[in-house]
Structure formats: C-alpha cells, structure tokens
Design an enzyme around this catalytic site. Structure first.
Site, PDB file in Angstrom:
ATOM      1  N   GLY A  11       0.836  -1.212   0.000  1.00  0.00           N
ATOM      2  CA  GLY A  11       0.000   0.000   0.000  1.00  0.00           C
ATOM      3  C   GLY A  11       0.862   1.250   0.000  1.00  0.00           C
ATOM      4  O   GLY A  11       1.878   1.298   0.693  1.00  0.00           O
ATOM      5  N   ARG A  72       0.971  -4.974  -5.449  1.00  0.00           N
ATOM      6  CA  ARG A  72       1.152  -6.215  -4.691  1.00  0.00           C
ATOM      7  C   ARG A  72       1.414  -7.292  -5.744  1.00  0.00           C
ATOM      8  O   ARG A  72       0.810  -7.269  -6.811  1.00  0.00           O
ATOM      9  CB  ARG A  72      -0.086  -6.501  -3.842  1.00  0.00           C
ATOM     10  CG  ARG A  72      -0.298  -5.393  -2.792  1.00  0.00           C
ATOM     11  CD  ARG A  72      -1.190  -5.828  -1.636  1.00  0.00           C
ATOM     12  NE  ARG A  72      -1.172  -4.841  -0.573  1.00  0.00           N
ATOM     13  CZ  ARG A  72      -2.073  -3.847  -0.446  1.00  0.00           C
ATOM     14  NH1 ARG A  72      -3.053  -3.736  -1.311  1.00  0.00           N
ATOM     15  NH2 ARG A  72      -1.974  -2.981   0.555  1.00  0.00           N
ATOM     16  N   ASP A 103       5.860  -5.151   6.050  1.00  0.00           N
ATOM     17  CA  ASP A 103       6.591  -6.387   6.361  1.00  0.00           C
ATOM     18  C   ASP A 103       6.551  -7.409   5.227  1.00  0.00           C
ATOM     19  O   ASP A 103       7.505  -8.174   5.053  1.00  0.00           O
ATOM     20  CB  ASP A 103       6.136  -6.994   7.697  1.00  0.00           C
ATOM     21  CG  ASP A 103       4.633  -7.217   7.752  1.00  0.00           C
ATOM     22  OD1 ASP A 103       3.924  -6.816   6.800  1.00  0.00           O
ATOM     23  OD2 ASP A 103       4.167  -7.792   8.744  1.00  0.00           O
ATOM     24  N   THR A 125       4.205   2.450   5.488  1.00  0.00           N
ATOM     25  CA  THR A 125       2.804   2.019   5.606  1.00  0.00           C
ATOM     26  C   THR A 125       2.100   2.932   6.599  1.00  0.00           C
ATOM     27  O   THR A 125       2.703   3.302   7.617  1.00  0.00           O
ATOM     28  CB  THR A 125       2.676   0.549   6.073  1.00  0.00           C
ATOM     29  OG1 THR A 125       1.319   0.316   6.493  1.00  0.00           O
ATOM     30  CG2 THR A 125       3.595   0.206   7.232  1.00  0.00           C
ATOM     31  N   ASP A 127      -0.133   2.024   8.495  1.00  0.00           N
ATOM     32  CA  ASP A 127      -0.678   1.210   9.588  1.00  0.00           C
ATOM     33  C   ASP A 127       0.109   1.290  10.903  1.00  0.00           C
ATOM     34  O   ASP A 127      -0.430   0.973  11.956  1.00  0.00           O
ATOM     35  CB  ASP A 127      -0.760  -0.268   9.167  1.00  0.00           C
ATOM     36  CG  ASP A 127      -1.664  -0.479   7.960  1.00  0.00           C
ATOM     37  OD1 ASP A 127      -2.491   0.402   7.682  1.00  0.00           O
ATOM     38  OD2 ASP A 127      -1.522  -1.524   7.290  1.00  0.00           O
ATOM     39  N   ASP A 129       2.294  -0.742  11.935  1.00  0.00           N
ATOM     40  CA  ASP A 129       2.138  -2.093  12.485  1.00  0.00           C
ATOM     41  C   ASP A 129       3.458  -2.853  12.592  1.00  0.00           C
ATOM     42  O   ASP A 129       3.441  -4.076  12.719  1.00  0.00           O
ATOM     43  CB  ASP A 129       1.134  -2.886  11.628  1.00  0.00           C
ATOM     44  CG  ASP A 129       1.563  -2.970  10.162  1.00  0.00           C
ATOM     45  OD1 ASP A 129       2.514  -2.271   9.761  1.00  0.00           O
ATOM     46  OD2 ASP A 129       0.946  -3.753   9.413  1.00  0.00           O
ATOM     47  N   ARG A 171      -5.397  -2.446   9.099  1.00  0.00           N
ATOM     48  CA  ARG A 171      -5.380  -3.919   9.090  1.00  0.00           C
ATOM     49  C   ARG A 171      -5.619  -4.454  10.490  1.00  0.00           C
ATOM     50  O   ARG A 171      -6.575  -4.069  11.122  1.00  0.00           O
ATOM     51  CB  ARG A 171      -4.048  -4.442   8.560  1.00  0.00           C
ATOM     52  CG  ARG A 171      -3.981  -4.545   7.059  1.00  0.00           C
ATOM     53  CD  ARG A 171      -2.667  -5.198   6.657  1.00  0.00           C
ATOM     54  NE  ARG A 171      -2.188  -4.686   5.404  1.00  0.00           N
ATOM     55  CZ  ARG A 171      -2.483  -5.209   4.219  1.00  0.00           C
ATOM     56  NH1 ARG A 171      -3.252  -6.262   4.155  1.00  0.00           N
ATOM     57  NH2 ARG A 171      -2.015  -4.665   3.121  1.00  0.00           N
TER      58      ARG A 171
HETATM   59  P1  ADP Z   1       3.185  -4.728   2.761  1.00  0.00           P
HETATM   60  O1  ADP Z   1       4.549  -4.640   2.210  1.00  0.00           O
HETATM   61  O2  ADP Z   1       2.509  -3.391   2.879  1.00  0.00           O
HETATM   62  O3  ADP Z   1       3.112  -5.552   4.023  1.00  0.00           O
HETATM   63  P2  ADP Z   1       2.023  -6.955   1.337  1.00  0.00           P
HETATM   64  O4  ADP Z   1       1.923  -7.824   2.548  1.00  0.00           O
HETATM   65  O5  ADP Z   1       0.875  -6.931   0.382  1.00  0.00           O
HETATM   66  O6  ADP Z   1       2.263  -5.432   1.679  1.00  0.00           O
HETATM   67  O7  ADP Z   1       3.368  -7.393   0.570  1.00  0.00           O
HETATM   68  C1  ADP Z   1       3.785  -6.689  -0.572  1.00  0.00           C
HETATM   69  C2  ADP Z   1       4.472  -7.643  -1.508  1.00  0.00           C
HETATM   70  O8  ADP Z   1       5.635  -8.201  -0.872  1.00  0.00           O
HETATM   71  C3  ADP Z   1       3.673  -8.863  -1.937  1.00  0.00           C
HETATM   72  O9  ADP Z   1       2.746  -8.557  -2.948  1.00  0.00           O
HETATM   73  C4  ADP Z   1       4.782  -9.767  -2.443  1.00  0.00           C
HETATM   74  O10 ADP Z   1       5.195  -9.380  -3.726  1.00  0.00           O
HETATM   75  C5  ADP Z   1       5.917  -9.469  -1.476  1.00  0.00           C
HETATM   76  N1  ADP Z   1       6.012 -10.510  -0.452  1.00  0.00           N
HETATM   77  C6  ADP Z   1       5.172 -10.718   0.585  1.00  0.00           C
HETATM   78  N2  ADP Z   1       5.531 -11.808   1.300  1.00  0.00           N
HETATM   79  C7  ADP Z   1       6.617 -12.316   0.683  1.00  0.00           C
HETATM   80  C8  ADP Z   1       7.468 -13.448   0.899  1.00  0.00           C
HETATM   81  N3  ADP Z   1       7.256 -14.290   1.936  1.00  0.00           N
HETATM   82  N4  ADP Z   1       8.496 -13.648   0.083  1.00  0.00           N
HETATM   83  C9  ADP Z   1       8.733 -12.812  -0.965  1.00  0.00           C
HETATM   84  N5  ADP Z   1       7.969 -11.743  -1.238  1.00  0.00           N
HETATM   85  C10 ADP Z   1       6.935 -11.485  -0.444  1.00  0.00           C
HETATM   86  O1  F6P Z   2      -1.646  -1.486   4.590  1.00  0.00           O
HETATM   87  C1  F6P Z   2      -2.220  -0.260   4.257  1.00  0.00           C
HETATM   88  C2  F6P Z   2      -3.702  -0.395   4.072  1.00  0.00           C
HETATM   89  O2  F6P Z   2      -4.224   0.879   3.746  1.00  0.00           O
HETATM   90  C3  F6P Z   2      -4.478  -1.013   5.228  1.00  0.00           C
HETATM   91  O3  F6P Z   2      -4.695  -0.103   6.282  1.00  0.00           O
HETATM   92  C4  F6P Z   2      -5.744  -1.462   4.555  1.00  0.00           C
HETATM   93  O4  F6P Z   2      -6.341  -2.531   5.256  1.00  0.00           O
HETATM   94  C5  F6P Z   2      -5.251  -1.908   3.206  1.00  0.00           C
HETATM   95  O5  F6P Z   2      -3.981  -1.270   2.987  1.00  0.00           O
HETATM   96  C6  F6P Z   2      -6.176  -1.564   2.059  1.00  0.00           C
HETATM   97  O6  F6P Z   2      -5.646  -2.078   0.898  1.00  0.00           O
HETATM   98  P1  F6P Z   2      -6.221  -1.752  -0.540  1.00  0.00           P
HETATM   99  O7  F6P Z   2      -5.789  -0.371  -0.908  1.00  0.00           O
HETATM  100  O8  F6P Z   2      -5.617  -2.789  -1.418  1.00  0.00           O
HETATM  101  O9  F6P Z   2      -7.714  -1.840  -0.440  1.00  0.00           O
END
Ligand code: ADP
Ligand code: F6P
Length: 319
Positions: A11, A72, A103, A125, A127, A129, A171
């Site tokens: 995000g 993502r 993360d 982010t 969040d 978090d 989240r």
């Molecule tokens: P955020 O970085 O905000 O936590 P996501 O959890 O959607 O957002 O993760 C973003 C991207 O990071 C995922 O779409 C994926 O490409 C990558 N990612 C997440 N988990 C893994 C993993 N275990 N190994 C490699 N890449 C990952």
């Molecule tokens: O991680 C950032 C965040 O805005 C969260 O607070 C929320 O749950 C999520 O992303 C929303 O994701 P999307 O923009 O894909 O609906």
C-alpha cells in the site's frame, strides 16, 4: 557499490516520495547510479527500470502517493518470480535494492539478499504495524487526515445530538484508531488488540450521557469490527441515532506532514549509507528518536506491543 535501485511496494503511504528523493539524491551524491523500479516487486519481474537523476525527483517532496507507483505481486513469493527479478537486476547492472513498504515487502527484500543482492527495507505504511520501529512512514499524515475528518464529523454529530462510528484503516493494528481516538477526543475507541464488547461500548456511551454528553464519536479500527456490523448491534441496544463513516482511501493520500517528510528523508539516507558499504538484509527504523537498522528477519519477527497505558488514558480523558 556503484549502482542501486529503489522501489515502493504494498500500500502506498505519504512520505514515500520524500524517501525516493533522498535515496536518489544522496545515492548520486555518494557517487552511485540510481535506478527507479516501477510498480514495486512486480516491476523487478517485468524489468521496469528507469535511470534516475537529480531532476527525476524534483517537485515531489510534498506529493502523496509514490511517483514510482506500487503494486502487490503474488508472483514474487515464488522462486520462479524471484529468478526473473534477479535476471533483470543483473541485466541492468544493479548491485543492491532499497524496498520501501511493509513487512510483506521486507520479505521480498530478504529474498533478494538471499539471492546475492543486498537489500534494505524502509518502513512505508500508514498502519504503524511494525514492532521494530516507533513510527512508519505515512502514519503521521494519515493521523492528521483522520483528525481533520473527525473534527468535521464532530460538528455535525454535535449539532444533531448523534453518535458517529468512524471506521479507520490499519489492518490488524489499532494504532491509527488509538492515536486519532485520543487526539480527536473520541468517546469510545475500538481496537483489535483490546476489543470492547458491545455491552462495554453501550455502557461507555451511557456514562457519557449521564455526564451530559449529547453526541459522540466511536473511533473504530477496521481490524476490530465492520462499521455497519457495529452499528446494527448498537441500534438494537440504545436509543441514540447512530451514523457511520468509513474513511477509506482518503486516509492514504494527501500532502505528507513535516514528520513524514523528515522520516522519509532520514530513512532514505540511512538506507543508502548501508548499501554503499555493501550491507544488506537490514531494515531501517526509528527508536526513541534515533535512526537505526536491524536484521530483517529479527525485526519482522518482533511482536508489536499494544500501548494499553495510552489506551486507558484516552478512555479516562474522554469522559
Ligand atoms: P506490505 O509490504 O505493505 O506488508 P504486502 O503484505 O501486500 O504489503 O506485501 C507486498 C508484496 O511483498 C507482496 O505482494 C509480495 O510481492 C511481497 N512478499 C510478501 N511476502 C513475501 C514473501 N514471503 N516472500 C517474498 N515476497 C513477499
Ligand atoms: O496497509 C495499508 C492499508 O491501507 C491497510 O490499512 C488497509 O487494510 C489496506 O492497505 C487496504 O488495501 P487496498 O488499498 O488494497 O484496499
């Protein structure tokens, strides 16, 4: 290290542009070439690299979102996807990567390091978090946006003697609700880490009425309840007029605050300094007002502690 890349993933968050700007300008200042990768880890797979120069990041420090765009990318979780990214990094002569995200994105940075490309994570982010850092990039701006909304909602709730449930993002983390609930004077704060029962919420609203309150704000974290679900449960048990507002993506956009521009700039510079020394597998953060870095795996494994003391204080001062 002579050539690095920067990308934003997951995000978007206000302040990401300040971080990109710092990476590009500080990196060039340290004698390195800097490539921007569009659409996050997906861009590594697609080979969406573009050379950045001092002017590529002009006029962006005050802009929300991310000039590099974000995505993502489920494919990046697979070895096949990672191999495509490695091939493209090699083809572009990139030696290290800075990943700005949450993360999930940090796991992507770890995978790159494991494949021989030292990578650094910057916490981006709204969040807040991530346990290893006191603040993530974007949290402060999102808080200010939410507070602005609460102020406006309060005006009309108060004029009509109504109660509004204001649902905010985060989240599974209640920090946006906690800080904005406290600073926006919400009568009730509902967070996933310390979830109130319906009876407790009704009781708190009733206490407020006994103390002469005729309207109120319930600050609800999305990870605790859905606003409409909570409204339905409250309507059954009170005679108050309940309204709901889900703030949605307005919380993610907008001009970054001073704090987020500062964090973005300092996180960016710190990350470049690490890569310049060939150091990878680290995430940058701020703890007790000091910028620092730690191991990605250790940092991501840390469990965020909910600030119960702050939560209880907020409840007391909102009576
Ligand atoms: P955020 O970085 O905000 O936590 P996501 O959890 O959607 O957002 O993760 C973003 C991207 O990071 C995922 O779409 C994926 O490409 C990558 N990612 C997440 N988990 C893994 C993993 N275990 N190994 C490699 N890449 C990952
Ligand atoms: O991680 C950032 C965040 O805005 C969260 O607070 C929320 O749950 C999520 O992303 C929303 O994701 P999307 O923009 O894909 O609906």
């Amino acid at each position: 290290m002579k050539k690095i890349a920067v990308l934003t993933s997951g995000g978007d968050a206000p302040g990401m542009n300040a971080a990109i700007r710092a990476v590009v300008r500080y990196g060039i200042g340290m004698g390195m070439e800097v490539m921007g990768v569009e659409r996050g880890l997906q861009g590594l797979i697609d080979g969406a690299f573009k050379p950045m120069n001092m002017r590529s990041v002009s006029d962006i420090i005050h802009r929300g979102g991310t000039i590099l765009k974000t995505a993502r990318c489920p494919e990046f979780k697979t070895e096949e996807g990672q191999q495509k990214a490695i091939k493209n990094l090699r083809a572009n002569g990139v030696e290290g990567v800075i990943v700005i995200g949450g993360d999930g994105s940090f796991m992507g940075a770890k995978a790159l390091t494991d494949h021989g490309f030292p990578s650094i994570g910057i916490p981006g982010t709204i969040d807040n978090d991530l346990a290893y850092t006191d603040y993530t990039l974007g949290f402060d701006t999102a808080c200010n946006t939410i507070l602005d909304a609460i102020n406006k909602i309060r005006d009309t709730m108060s004029s009509h003697d109504r109660v509004s449930i204001v649902e905010v993002m985060g989240r599974n983390c209640g920090d946006l609700a906690l800080y904005c609930g406290m600073c926006g004077g919400a009568e009730v704060i509902v967070v996933p880490e310390h979830k109130m029962t319906i009876d407790e919420i009704v009781e708190t609203l009733g206490d407020g009425q006994e103390h002469g309150k005729t309207s109120g704000i319930i600050l609800l974290a999305e990870g605790a309840w859905h606003a409409d679900e909570l409204k339905a449960a409250l309507v059954e048990r009170t005679n108050m007029t309940i309204k709901t507002t889900r703030l949605g993506h307005i919380q993610r956009g907008g001009c970054p605050s001073c704090r987020d521009r500062y964090l973005g700039t300092c996180f960016g510079v710190h990350a470049v300094k690490l890569l310049k020394q060939g150091i990878g597998n680290r995430i940058v953060g701020i703890k007790d007002n000091k910028f620092y870095d730690m191991d990605i795996v250790e940092g991501c494994a840390m469990q965020k502690q909910f600030n119960l003391e702050l939560y209880e204080t907020a409840q007391i001062v909102s009576k």
